[in-house]
Design a protein around this motif. Sequence first.
Motif, short mmCIF file in Angstrom:
data_model
loop_
_atom_site.label_atom_id
_atom_site.label_comp_id
_atom_site.label_asym_id
_atom_site.label_seq_id
_atom_site.Cartn_x
_atom_site.Cartn_y
_atom_site.Cartn_z
N ARG A 185 0.76 -1.03 -0.10
CA ARG A 185 -0.04 0.01 -0.04
C ARG A 185 0.95 1.20 0.03
O ARG A 185 2.23 1.13 0.48
N THR A 210 -2.03 3.38 -7.92
CA THR A 210 -3.15 4.24 -8.35
C THR A 210 -2.62 5.20 -9.01
O THR A 210 -3.11 5.84 -10.21
N GLU A 248 -12.67 4.89 -13.19
CA GLU A 248 -12.13 4.19 -11.99
C GLU A 248 -13.17 3.27 -11.44
O GLU A 248 -14.34 3.96 -11.12
N ASP A 278 -13.78 0.84 -8.36
CA ASP A 278 -13.23 0.06 -6.80
C ASP A 278 -13.68 -1.24 -6.83
O ASP A 278 -15.05 -1.44 -6.58
N ALA A 298 -13.43 -3.30 -4.58
CA ALA A 298 -13.83 -4.05 -3.28
C ALA A 298 -15.49 -3.66 -3.08
O ALA A 298 -16.03 -4.52 -2.48
N SER A 299 -16.06 -2.63 -3.63
CA SER A 299 -17.49 -2.43 -3.45
C SER A 299 -18.17 -2.70 -4.61
O SER A 299 -19.50 -2.60 -4.65
N ASN A 300 -17.46 -2.90 -5.89
CA ASN A 300 -18.01 -3.29 -7.11
C ASN A 300 -17.65 -4.61 -7.61
O ASN A 300 -16.99 -4.72 -8.63
N SER A 301 -17.78 -5.67 -6.83
CA SER A 301 -17.23 -7.13 -7.10
C SER A 301 -18.10 -7.99 -7.73
O SER A 301 -17.35 -9.21 -8.07
N ASP A 347 -9.25 -0.64 -9.23
CA ASP A 347 -8.33 -0.96 -7.99
C ASP A 347 -8.91 -1.89 -7.10
O ASP A 347 -9.97 -2.30 -7.22
N GLU A 348 -7.89 -2.42 -6.43
CA GLU A 348 -8.23 -3.69 -5.48
C GLU A 348 -8.98 -4.79 -6.47
O GLU A 348 -9.79 -5.38 -5.98
N THR A 388 -3.40 -4.14 -7.46
CA THR A 388 -3.89 -4.67 -6.30
C THR A 388 -2.62 -4.94 -5.33
O THR A 388 -1.47 -4.57 -5.71
#
Length: 544
Positions: free
Chosen positions: A48, A53, A94, A96, A98-101, A128-129, A158
């Motif tokens: 991290r 990014t 972009e 994410d 993590a919230s759109n898996s 991202d992620e 990632t």
Amino acid sequence: MENFIVSARKYRPSTFESVVGQHAITSTLQNAIRNNTLAQAFLFCGPRGVGKTTCARIMAKTINCLHPTDDMEACNECESCVSFNNNASFNIFELDAASNSGVDDIRALIDQVRIPPQIGKYKVYIIDEVHMLSGAAFNAFLKTLEEPPAYAKFILATTEKHKILPTILSRCQIFDFKRITVEDITKHLQNIAAKEGVTAEEEALNIIAQKADGALRDALSIFDQMVSFSGNNITYKDVIANLNVLDYEYYFGMVENILANDINSILLLLNEVINKGFDPQNFIQGMANHLRNLLLGKDQRVVDLMEVSNQLKARYAKQAERCSTEFLLKSLDIANECDINFRSANNKRLHLEIALLKMVPVGTPHATSVETYGRNDVKPVQPQQPAPQPAPQPVQRVKRAGTISILDEGAKKKEDDAPVEVRNNPFTQEMLVGAWTKFVETNKNASPNFVAGIGKYQPSLKENNEIHFDIDNILVIKDVNNMGKLRDHLSKSLNNNQFTLVHHVVEKPKDDIAYTDRSRFEKMAEMNPNVLTLKKGLGLNIDI
């Protein structure tokens, strides 16, 4: 009141040149843009806060710039750059993960890919992620990732590359971002402090960089925290107080006490550290790092491997002059062993104290150390009477196979310089057996395994005060603690400390295994002669 913007956002790099600590990656990306050899998909992976990014955004901005510079940097003036800077670009997306898996999120993205860009050359999708995508989402994304339209570019980011499906990895150019060095973070913080009008000591920024553990974003967050704490003057003392970091003065002082063989000061200094609320394990880890720096300080060729300020490097080099390489290597080994076994220790403070005291004989030129359980090379205590008396000659050490040593195998032998009282009272075989038997009886409950090992056979007194004893398990003599107790007991009981313990390993007889009928019968007859009588009475024949 003006809104405050954290340094991590305010000073986020906007060009490849301003990215900190990732020169190899930024150069590769610039060359790919210059030579028009861009892959269809990239995977940026690493810890991290190292710029994954950020580099993805800079790349997306640069490849859509209408007038890039000769160094392949965005011009920041064209329509595409202006819209990107205003977060209004329709060519850069972009997501994410993590919230759109889910698979529906990827299908929506795939539908957008079909629409070509309105301004610029490419539509860039930054995910991202990406390791957070579900298995179904990865499968839905696979075909588009492998054969996208010529204008579509995918940049995946990632922190956990091992969670990415191999089929996804094989379709991407992979860039591994490294942790940013303490030196690079310190220089970057110095530049930001100058821009913000903050006065900061170099050692203070260096501690912040070490605390960040290679993450520039974490370093900037800590910097903001220190500005809030100290105002516009960040000092080393304020940093260690606010971040609960142990002052390096404790480590310099501990090494000085060890070199001086000052056991009381060692224990008092450790007590002060613990009373200040510091974790004992953190102290031994810091002590190991301090010893490592001292080892590096002994040679100018490796001084730069220290992750400390230049002022502190000079201080390490100065203390290193007083430390032998043998002392540093042995102490490092002791500190490392203490750290490894720390969690399993019942009395953690005592565990740490023993480790520090173990370093004393190694680092002290005149410290004594017991080499063997055999006869000691000792200097007799000088008489107090004014009349001169001839001093007894020191007994020469005789090294024999089987003589017991309490030092680690391969350790360097040292001479005992401290005066020790010589006791050489004659004793007989009967006195030896009596003292030996008493030790066995006294310790049979406290050390049953050890006593069982030495109690099977009687000791034998040989010439030159050699005490020979048999064992059938080599683990007995490796019990250093109980072997020491045995020698102390014999020394006191016999009033003699000038003897040598020599062990002999007795091999256990192997039982013959009866395989044939005849051999089994003979074994039975040996154990019970009546079997032969039974054989004759019944007229049995076993000769087969």
